[in-house]
Design a protein around this motif. Structure first.
Motif, PDB file in Angstrom:
ATOM      1  N   UNK A   6       0.690  -1.497   0.116  1.00 12.22           N
ATOM      2  CA  UNK A   6       0.087  -0.248   0.129  1.00 12.22           C
ATOM      3  C   UNK A   6       0.780   1.472  -0.507  1.00 12.22           C
ATOM      4  N   UNK A   7       1.813   0.891   0.213  1.00 14.51           N
ATOM      5  CA  UNK A   7       2.843   2.654   0.543  1.00 14.51           C
ATOM      6  C   UNK A   7       3.436   2.296  -0.522  1.00 14.51           C
ATOM      7  N   UNK A   8       3.456   1.473  -1.067  1.00 16.56           N
ATOM      8  CA  UNK A   8       4.069   1.950  -2.842  1.00 16.56           C
ATOM      9  C   UNK A   8       2.825   3.037  -3.644  1.00 16.56           C
ATOM     10  N   UNK A   9       1.433   2.588  -3.311  1.00 16.09           N
ATOM     11  CA  UNK A   9       0.510   2.792  -3.781  1.00 16.09           C
ATOM     12  C   UNK A   9      -0.063   4.602  -3.813  1.00 16.09           C
ATOM     13  N   UNK A  43       2.501   6.594  -2.635  1.00 17.16           N
ATOM     14  CA  UNK A  43       4.181   6.835  -3.615  1.00 17.16           C
ATOM     15  C   UNK A  43       3.108   7.894  -4.864  1.00 17.16           C
ATOM     16  N   UNK A  44       2.621   6.546  -4.959  1.00 18.13           N
ATOM     17  CA  UNK A  44       2.492   7.197  -6.546  1.00 18.13           C
ATOM     18  C   UNK A  44       1.937   7.567  -6.166  1.00 18.13           C
ATOM     19  N   UNK A  69       3.108  11.213  -5.970  1.00 20.41           N
ATOM     20  CA  UNK A  69       3.521  12.107  -7.016  1.00 20.41           C
ATOM     21  C   UNK A  69       2.802  12.603  -7.514  1.00 20.41           C
ATOM     22  N   UNK A  83       0.452  -5.417 -10.002  1.00 26.40           N
ATOM     23  CA  UNK A  83       2.206  -5.420  -8.663  1.00 26.40           C
ATOM     24  C   UNK A  83       1.562  -5.723  -7.672  1.00 26.40           C
ATOM     25  N   UNK A  84       2.533  -5.986  -6.353  1.00 28.68           N
ATOM     26  CA  UNK A  84       2.218  -6.419  -5.153  1.00 28.68           C
ATOM     27  C   UNK A  84       0.946  -6.082  -4.463  1.00 28.68           C
ATOM     28  N   UNK A  85       0.004  -5.832  -5.080  1.00 30.11           N
ATOM     29  CA  UNK A  85      -0.797  -4.496  -4.307  1.00 30.11           C
ATOM     30  C   UNK A  85      -2.711  -5.664  -4.681  1.00 30.11           C
ATOM     31  N   UNK A  86      -2.836  -5.584  -3.451  1.00 29.14           N
ATOM     32  CA  UNK A  86      -4.249  -6.848  -3.725  1.00 29.14           C
ATOM     33  C   UNK A  86      -5.427  -5.812  -3.673  1.00 29.14           C
ATOM     34  N   UNK A  98      -6.203  -4.077  -1.190  1.00 23.75           N
ATOM     35  CA  UNK A  98      -5.323  -2.828  -0.226  1.00 23.75           C
ATOM     36  C   UNK A  98      -5.199  -2.136  -1.027  1.00 23.75           C
ATOM     37  N   UNK A 107       2.835 -12.419  -5.447  1.00 29.93           N
ATOM     38  CA  UNK A 107       3.465 -11.484  -6.281  1.00 29.93           C
ATOM     39  C   UNK A 107       4.383 -10.706  -6.255  1.00 29.93           C
ATOM     40  N   UNK A 135       8.768   4.067  -5.751  1.00 30.92           N
ATOM     41  CA  UNK A 135       7.328   3.074  -6.248  1.00 30.92           C
ATOM     42  C   UNK A 135       7.506   1.981  -5.389  1.00 30.92           C
ATOM     43  N   UNK A 175       9.759   0.209  -2.361  1.00 36.58           N
ATOM     44  CA  UNK A 175       8.449   0.844  -1.300  1.00 36.58           C
ATOM     45  C   UNK A 175       7.885  -1.045  -1.661  1.00 36.58           C
TER      46      UNK A 175
END
Lengths: 222, 283
Positions: free
Chosen positions: A1-4, A6-7, A10, A72-75, A78, B71, B95, B98
């Motif tokens: 979730x952190x990656x999303x 950040x996206x 940005x 990507x590794x996000x369900x 999430x 994943x 991204x 993370x």
């Protein structure tokens, strides 16, 4: 979730910056030209900016990138959580900026608005209003593409307006022995109580909205 | 790594009916013309669409049941989808970091420099080739166990394509248990890279063969009317009428070379196999 997150932040940095600055400039101009006060400005900045947070779904859809995001590794769950968290945080940010601007205007024009607690309470109401807006729009945006979601939003606003009109009219036909205690209970709540009630309604709305969005995403085909 | 058993997906008039397997340590190719069902297969494997029948097992689980950690072991490129065009590569780096604990930032940045990918430019302003390269670089730099590459070389010039194919070879050399499923309509890419190749046509898997077998044992017989009449048809897979007589696809090239010295038998290539499997007739 952190990656999303950040996206989205940005994207907000690039795409929301101009909107945000424009909102602040228009708010100041409105204050100078018309007679709107700092309270209105807080509401204006918070609620209009809340619309942008929903539009991050459109940025995800651009160029079909939704498909890739889901690999990507996000369900899916999430992804929905992140959208709500991002919207809630962004609204708090816009609200804080609105408060700062409002305070500056109050200092510059001291004749402005009166009681600080009242002012802050009203401003807090705007953050709840913005969250309610987002709660209605996010599931619609996840369900429909941008064009259909626009119509769905209009239908939703019309439905709420009609429902409010009907309820306000129907109340005349409700026996006084039911209405009067209700009115008394409501006025007995006081400003803090009403704000608390509003917060409760908002929280309930956000939870229902989140559950709907989660269901929509779980069923979505890409 | 991946097992697809009797996967069926209906889209209006189109029906995908697919059975295939990707073994650990192997690069498996999926070839087919546009609209044959390659991307639909990828979408089903990745849990992006539901399917009407069949089973898909990816890393031992149904795609919809894969956790975030599972994943993370997969690297994906999709033909018509990638990072948001409203981001720059310098935004993609945090991204990825993370999302993937094993993301190798230095390697990614080094490859971006090598392949001429700018850090400070919106992705929507990238050329098709640059977007394709970025997608592959993101997929190969987080120590994935399995790569699913849907048309990864589309839009790339010859040099860039070779560079990307070399990346896949290096990726496989780093760990012998890694696997790749790669789709392409550029046959030469698959011939030089894959251990085995599936061919999909109108939603059906119509052909599967080891690449070595295909290149060494398949052949295209070119025979005139009389030569064709005398030909042993036992090892002929497909026949097609030509102006000079007949073209025949065989998986026993050596047999015909030895027994029919007057007949022209050309070395098999994936392009010829595709043309004959799709355009030829079964005897």
């Amino acid at each position: 979730m952190k990656g999303m997150l950040i996206k989205d932040f940005r994207i907000l940095k690039y795409q929301g910056k101009t909107l945000f600055l424009m909102l602040l400039v228009v708010a100041v101009l409105m204050n100078l030209i018309t007679d709107v006060g700092p309270t209105f400005i807080v509401g204006y900045v918070t609620i209009i900016f809340s619309l942008f947070t929903v539009s991050t779904v459109s940025y995800d859809e651009f160029d079909n990138c939704y498909l890739f995001l889901m690999t990507l590794p996000v369900t899916r769950e999430k992804y929905v959580k992140e959208k709500y968290l991002f919207a809630l945080l962004s609204i708090v940010f816009a609200w804080c900026a609105g408060i700062v601007l409002g305070l500056i205007l109050m200092i510059v024009q001291p004749s402005g608005e009166a009681d600080a607690a009242d002012w802050f309470g009203t401003c807090l109401g705007y953050i709840f209003t913005a969250w309610i807006f987002v709660s209605v729009m996010l599931p619609l945006r996840l369900k429909f593409d941008s064009e259909k979601a626009r119509y769905a939003n209009l239908i939703m606003i019309a439905a709420v307006a009609i429902a409010a009109f009907l309820i306000s009219n129907a109340i005349e036909y409700v026996p006084a022995k039911i209405v009067e205690p209700g009115k008394e209970w409501f006025s007995g709540l006081g400003a803090a109580g009403i704000l608390g009630l509003f917060a409760g309604v908002t929280a309930l709305e956000v939870v229902i909205s989140y559950l709907c969005s989660r269901h929509i995403m779980a069923k979505k085909e890409f | 790594m991946l097992e697809i058993n009797g996967l069926v997906k209906h889209y209006g008039d189109f029906t995908l009916n697919c059975t295939m397997k990707v073994e650990p340590g192997r690069i498996t190719g999926l070839v087919g013309e546009n609209g044959a069902g390659k991307s639909t297969t990828f979408k089903a494997v990745l849990g992006l669409i539901t399917y009407d029948a069949g089973d898909v097992t990816l890393l031992g689980k149904a795609p919809s049941e894969l956790t975030e950690e599972e994943k993370q072991k997969i690297g994906v490129t999709l033909a018509e989808s990638g990072f948001s065009g409203y981001l720059k590569v310098k935004d993609v780096v945090p991204v990825l970091a993370a999302l993937y604990p094993a993301f190798d930032r230095e390697k990614f940045l080094g490859l971006c420099r090598k392949f001429g990918i700018p850090m400070d430019k919106y992705i929507r302003e990238f050329s098709t080739g640059m977007k394709a390269k970025l997608k592959v670089l993101a997929a190969v730099t987080h120590r994935a166990e399995f790569l699913l590459m849907d048309e990864p070389t589309t839009g790339l010039d010859v040099m860039a394509r070779e560079g990307i194919l070399d990346l896949f070879r290096e990726y496989m050399e780093e760990d012998e248990n890694r696997s790749i499923l790669i789709s392409s309509h550029i046959s030469s890419d698959l011939e030089g890279l894959c251990d085995d190749i599936y061919m999909i046509h109108n939603g059906e898997i119509v052909f599967h063969e080891e690449t070595d077998v295909l290149l060494n044992e398949y052949g295209l017989i070119k025979a005139d009317e009389e030569q064709y009449r005398n030909l042993d048809k036992e090892y002929i897979l497909r026949v097609r009428r030509e102006s000079f007589g007949y073209s025949c696809l065989t998986d026993q090239k050596q047999y015909y070379l030895e027994n029919y010295p007057d007949v022209v038998v050309e070395k098999g290539s994936l392009d010829e196999v595709i043309t004959m499997i799709i355009g030829g007739e079964k005897l």
